[in-house]
Design a protein around this motif. Sequence first.
Motif, PDB file in Angstrom:
ATOM      1  N   VAL A 175      -7.386  13.442  -2.979  1.00 46.73           N
ATOM      2  CA  VAL A 175      -8.442  14.446  -2.934  1.00 46.73           C
ATOM      3  C   VAL A 175      -8.338  15.381  -1.726  1.00 46.73           C
ATOM      4  N   GLU A 176      -7.749  14.903  -0.619  1.00 50.52           N
ATOM      5  CA  GLU A 176      -7.654  15.771   0.561  1.00 50.52           C
ATOM      6  C   GLU A 176      -6.432  16.666   0.511  1.00 50.52           C
ATOM      7  N   ARG A 177      -5.479  16.345  -0.338  1.00 50.73           N
ATOM      8  CA  ARG A 177      -4.186  17.013  -0.271  1.00 50.73           C
ATOM      9  C   ARG A 177      -3.954  18.014  -1.388  1.00 50.73           C
ATOM     10  N   VAL A 178      -4.418  17.722  -2.596  1.00 48.01           N
ATOM     11  CA  VAL A 178      -4.069  18.580  -3.725  1.00 48.01           C
ATOM     12  C   VAL A 178      -5.299  18.970  -4.525  1.00 48.01           C
ATOM     13  N   ALA A 179      -5.056  19.718  -5.612  1.00 44.00           N
ATOM     14  CA  ALA A 179      -6.154  20.234  -6.423  1.00 44.00           C
ATOM     15  C   ALA A 179      -6.952  19.106  -7.072  1.00 44.00           C
ATOM     16  N   SER A 180      -6.240  18.155  -7.646  1.00 44.53           N
ATOM     17  CA  SER A 180      -6.910  17.118  -8.413  1.00 44.53           C
ATOM     18  C   SER A 180      -7.216  15.898  -7.540  1.00 44.53           C
ATOM     19  N   ALA A 181      -8.407  15.358  -7.693  1.00 45.06           N
ATOM     20  CA  ALA A 181      -8.771  14.172  -6.929  1.00 45.06           C
ATOM     21  C   ALA A 181      -8.058  12.947  -7.483  1.00 45.06           C
TER      22      ALA A 181
ATOM     23  N   HIS B 275      -9.692  20.700  -5.060  1.00 46.08           N
ATOM     24  CA  HIS B 275     -10.493  19.859  -4.178  1.00 46.08           C
ATOM     25  C   HIS B 275     -10.157  20.062  -2.706  1.00 46.08           C
ATOM     26  N   SER B 276      -8.847  20.165  -2.398  1.00 44.56           N
ATOM     27  CA  SER B 276      -8.456  20.089  -0.992  1.00 44.56           C
ATOM     28  C   SER B 276      -9.106  21.189  -0.152  1.00 44.56           C
ATOM     29  N   ILE B 277      -9.193  22.407  -0.687  1.00 46.98           N
ATOM     30  CA  ILE B 277      -9.793  23.474   0.127  1.00 46.98           C
ATOM     31  C   ILE B 277     -11.257  23.156   0.412  1.00 46.98           C
ATOM     32  N   HIS B 278     -11.949  22.601  -0.538  1.00 45.91           N
ATOM     33  CA  HIS B 278     -13.355  22.289  -0.321  1.00 45.91           C
ATOM     34  C   HIS B 278     -13.526  21.198   0.729  1.00 45.91           C
ATOM     35  N   VAL B 279     -12.662  20.181   0.648  1.00 53.24           N
ATOM     36  CA  VAL B 279     -12.726  19.106   1.640  1.00 53.24           C
ATOM     37  C   VAL B 279     -12.432  19.664   3.034  1.00 53.24           C
TER      38      VAL B 279
ATOM     39  N   GLU C 191     -22.273  -0.602  -2.746  1.00 54.10           N
ATOM     40  CA  GLU C 191     -22.530  -1.908  -2.149  1.00 54.10           C
ATOM     41  C   GLU C 191     -21.341  -2.451  -1.357  1.00 54.10           C
ATOM     42  N   LEU C 192     -20.129  -2.315  -1.907  1.00 45.52           N
ATOM     43  CA  LEU C 192     -18.972  -2.838  -1.180  1.00 45.52           C
ATOM     44  C   LEU C 192     -18.500  -1.866  -0.106  1.00 45.52           C
ATOM     45  N   GLY C 193     -18.953  -0.622  -0.184  1.00 42.43           N
ATOM     46  CA  GLY C 193     -18.633   0.356   0.856  1.00 42.43           C
ATOM     47  C   GLY C 193     -17.179   0.792   0.878  1.00 42.43           C
ATOM     48  N   ILE C 194     -16.502   0.760  -0.274  1.00 43.65           N
ATOM     49  CA  ILE C 194     -15.109   1.213  -0.305  1.00 43.65           C
ATOM     50  C   ILE C 194     -15.091   2.738  -0.246  1.00 43.65           C
ATOM     51  N   ASP C 195     -14.250   3.291   0.613  1.00 43.77           N
ATOM     52  CA  ASP C 195     -14.157   4.730   0.770  1.00 43.77           C
ATOM     53  C   ASP C 195     -13.599   5.368  -0.508  1.00 43.77           C
ATOM     54  N   CYS C 196     -14.085   6.582  -0.809  1.00 40.95           N
ATOM     55  CA  CYS C 196     -13.609   7.306  -1.997  1.00 40.95           C
ATOM     56  C   CYS C 196     -12.092   7.395  -2.013  1.00 40.95           C
ATOM     57  N   ARG C 197     -11.500   7.574  -0.817  1.00 42.16           N
ATOM     58  CA  ARG C 197     -10.067   7.833  -0.747  1.00 42.16           C
ATOM     59  C   ARG C 197      -9.235   6.587  -1.011  1.00 42.16           C
ATOM     60  N   TYR C 198      -9.850   5.405  -0.971  1.00 41.70           N
ATOM     61  CA  TYR C 198      -9.104   4.202  -1.327  1.00 41.70           C
ATOM     62  C   TYR C 198      -8.603   4.354  -2.759  1.00 41.70           C
ATOM     63  N   CYS C 199      -9.396   4.968  -3.610  1.00 44.68           N
ATOM     64  CA  CYS C 199      -9.003   5.151  -5.009  1.00 44.68           C
ATOM     65  C   CYS C 199      -8.589   6.583  -5.320  1.00 44.68           C
ATOM     66  N   HIS C 200      -9.382   7.557  -4.863  1.00 43.82           N
ATOM     67  CA  HIS C 200      -9.041   8.959  -5.156  1.00 43.82           C
ATOM     68  C   HIS C 200      -8.159   9.471  -4.016  1.00 43.82           C
TER      69      HIS C 200
ATOM     70  N   TYR D 272       0.815  -1.213   0.000  1.00 46.69           N
ATOM     71  CA  TYR D 272       0.000   0.000   0.000  1.00 46.69           C
ATOM     72  C   TYR D 272       0.849   1.264   0.000  1.00 46.69           C
ATOM     73  N   ALA D 273       2.125   1.126  -0.409  1.00 45.72           N
ATOM     74  CA  ALA D 273       3.019   2.279  -0.386  1.00 45.72           C
ATOM     75  C   ALA D 273       2.514   3.389  -1.304  1.00 45.72           C
ATOM     76  N   ALA D 274       1.922   3.018  -2.439  1.00 42.41           N
ATOM     77  CA  ALA D 274       1.489   4.039  -3.390  1.00 42.41           C
ATOM     78  C   ALA D 274       0.262   4.794  -2.878  1.00 42.41           C
ATOM     79  N   GLN D 275      -0.539   4.139  -2.054  1.00 42.94           N
ATOM     80  CA  GLN D 275      -1.769   4.775  -1.597  1.00 42.94           C
ATOM     81  C   GLN D 275      -1.634   5.464  -0.244  1.00 42.94           C
ATOM     82  N   VAL D 276      -0.728   4.944   0.595  1.00 39.44           N
ATOM     83  CA  VAL D 276      -0.621   5.463   1.955  1.00 39.44           C
ATOM     84  C   VAL D 276       0.797   5.972   2.210  1.00 39.44           C
ATOM     85  N   PRO D 277       0.973   7.255   2.485  1.00 38.47           N
ATOM     86  CA  PRO D 277       2.305   7.787   2.766  1.00 38.47           C
ATOM     87  C   PRO D 277       2.885   7.224   4.067  1.00 38.47           C
TER      88      PRO D 277
END
Lengths: 218, 215
Positions: free
Chosen positions: B73-79, B130-134, B61-70, A163-168
């Motif tokens: 989104v919390e840190r920079v402009a682009s998600a 994105h980050s400022i909005h989050v 349905e699987l309940g995966i958090d947005c941040r698992y993939c994007h 998970y290195a790419a996803q988690v710092p």
Amino acid sequence: MSGRASTIVVGRGRLRAPVVVWVLALVVLGVGCRQDMHDQPKYQPLEASAFFADGRASRPVVPGTVARGQLREDSRLYAGRDSAGSFVEEVPFSVTRAVLDRGHERYDIYCSPCHDRVGNGNGMIVQRGFKRPPSLHEERLRDTPDGYFFQVVTEGFGAMKGYAAQVPPRDRWAIVAYIRALQLSQHAVLAEWPLETRAELARGASASAPVRRGPAHD
Amino acid sequence: MPQVFHRSANTFSKVSIFGALFALAAVVYGLALINRSSYVTWAGVAREQPVPFSHRHHAGELGIDCRYCHTTVERVASAGVPPTATCMNCHSQIWRMSPTLEPVRASYRDGTSIPWVRVHDLPDFVYFNHSIHVHKGIGCQSCHGRIDEMNLVWQESSLQMEWCLDCHRNPERHVRPRKEIFNMAWKADDQAVLGPALMREYEIERRVDCNVCHR
């Protein structure tokens, strides 16, 4: 400028209505068709590129490059191992409440799909057919040093990818700290509790059973 | 000279002058409608993708958090859109043989990109982050709608300047507690009370200067 333009509109007193209409129509409609400022010749993140051979605007880092402030010298922090190469026993920075909360959040995002929120290894993706991971409460895992967990998250383990790419790195450590809290929540030894809390518990029901109260349930 | 037009023509002419005003107004109104319609903004139009990736399935349905993939989104402009490796975290085992997922596996094997079709695309002269909005308590759902119920993603909002400004003038109507940002189903009990309180707590300003978005 205006001299030529006016001859187009009115030629020798005869009004050439169709020409006027067409010119006007072109002017009016043409305005909306310029997209130069909408699609400027610059790249945005993840945009496709016709220039680079692999078709990507986002360029991979040249091997061996070290970005400013990213020289990961501290092997304890970035590899979970001390200079002799063995796993560090504890998270290499002080674990505060904020770190635990961060770990809680990050664990729920990145690990709970498989390991579930308590760490038993029965997450949603496992229920859909992924290999079942061992429970994080196994004795073997309770006794391993923190550095081992860091390495598993960083590099992966068996069927689980890294998970290195996803988690710092710091978030990975926060997750490790939280896993420790989870383990404690399932295997708290009464003798290790602060005295006041022990008295409180004794007033409750059977205090000898493992305490099943933990951050995972709030 | 005999009259060419009947007297009633006077009324006609007056009515038609009057009517022309309405006709003009109708044309302007019509243009405005067209400008706001999905024909221009693409709002509500689901886009075909190279792989029929379903947010309903994964995020709902699987309940995966947005941040698992994007992840950004919390840190920079682009998600950001996840790399193929993220899909393979699970699809190395799940649906390993599915022909639907062949483009994903091919991309993983060859190191090529999956050519995802972009759904949201602001003009290049607009700055968005994105980050400022989050951080200021605006949930994904406020702008993107119920992504967790979409099979193929569509654009929920017009993304026109009017839409941005509508919130920038009145953020209290949309702000939510930070821990509910990624909760698609969140609803305020009483936004009229909560909104202004959160405005103060998160120190939200009403940002309507042109150079906030055009810089």
